[in-house]
Scaffold this motif. Structure first.
Motif, PDB file in Angstrom:
ATOM      1  N   ASP A  28       0.868  -1.141  -0.035  1.00  0.00           N
ATOM      2  CA  ASP A  28       0.113  -0.036  -0.122  1.00  0.00           C
ATOM      3  C   ASP A  28       0.838   1.126  -0.071  1.00  0.00           C
ATOM      4  O   ASP A  28       1.849   1.115   0.610  1.00  0.00           O
ATOM      5  N   THR A  29       0.331   2.339  -0.904  1.00  0.00           N
ATOM      6  CA  THR A  29       1.148   3.501  -0.709  1.00  0.00           C
ATOM      7  C   THR A  29       0.717   4.298   0.551  1.00  0.00           C
ATOM      8  O   THR A  29      -0.430   4.068   0.726  1.00  0.00           O
ATOM      9  N   LEU A  30       1.714   4.778   1.326  1.00  0.00           N
ATOM     10  CA  LEU A  30       1.336   5.340   2.579  1.00  0.00           C
ATOM     11  C   LEU A  30       1.589   6.947   2.433  1.00  0.00           C
ATOM     12  O   LEU A  30       2.462   7.391   1.772  1.00  0.00           O
ATOM     13  N   ASN A  80       7.020   3.778  -0.269  1.00  0.00           N
ATOM     14  CA  ASN A  80       6.365   4.145  -1.483  1.00  0.00           C
ATOM     15  C   ASN A  80       7.394   4.096  -2.620  1.00  0.00           C
ATOM     16  O   ASN A  80       7.061   3.902  -3.726  1.00  0.00           O
ATOM     17  N   LYS A 113      -1.479  -9.772   6.416  1.00  0.00           N
ATOM     18  CA  LYS A 113      -0.927  -8.927   5.210  1.00  0.00           C
ATOM     19  C   LYS A 113      -0.571 -10.232   4.001  1.00  0.00           C
ATOM     20  O   LYS A 113      -0.704  -9.755   2.925  1.00  0.00           O
TER      21      LYS A 113
END
Length: 165
Positions: A28-30, A80, A113
């Motif tokens: 996931d992009t944070l 990212n 996850k």
């Protein structure tokens, strides 16, 4: 007094209490803070971490230090960047461990996850074996364990020892 000490560490780039270990899943992009402007030492530390990550001879990286000096922020940027550079890694997993986590809790967070159901398994060795089996199906991956307070062996958790290939 503490604020000045934290700021001194941040400016000097001396942040060192999370752990980065090779591991999996697209990720996931944070949300991150903007690094334009100041923070040159901070940017240098992010670059050092990145260079170590892409070094084929490095299998594990530890980032540790006192709270508030930017470890999580740096690793959010690394997370990212990994997702942007699909040619370097296939997957990245971010797990926030936290101070009150025990072995079972860490295994549960990683299993979630990895999309592995270990909820019915009481035995820590069986749980670790299932996690390791899932990890062994992955190729190039990064696992970021943030806010880790206690030492656990990779084997005990179910994380295979990273290899350099």
């Amino acid at each position: 007094m503490k604020t000045a000490e934290v700021e001194q560490h941040r400016e000097s780039g001396e942040f060192t209490s999370s752990l980065v270990i090779s591991l999996p899943q697209s990720g996931d992009t944070l949300p991150t803070t903007n690094l334009s402007g100041g923070g040159t030492a901070f940017k240098r530390k992010i670059e050092e971490i990145w260079e170590s990550l892409i070094d084929v001879e490095v299998a594990k990286i530890g980032v540790y230090g006192m709270g508030g000096i930017g470890k999580t922020t740096a690793l959010e940027h690394i997370n990212n960047r990994i997702l942007e550079k699909k040619d370097k890694f296939d997957n990245v997993i971010w797990v926030t461990v936290s101070k009150d986590s025990n072995l079972r809790n860490i295994q549960d967070k990683i299993a979630y996850k990895l999309d592995v159901d270990i909820s019915k398994d009481e035995d820590k060795i069986t749980r670790a074996a299932k996690l390791q089996e899932k990890f062994n199906t992955k190729k190039r991956y990064v696992l970021i364990l943030d806010d880790l307070w206690e030492v656990h062996s990779l084997k005990e958790v179910g994380i295979p020892e990273p290899t350099v290939e």
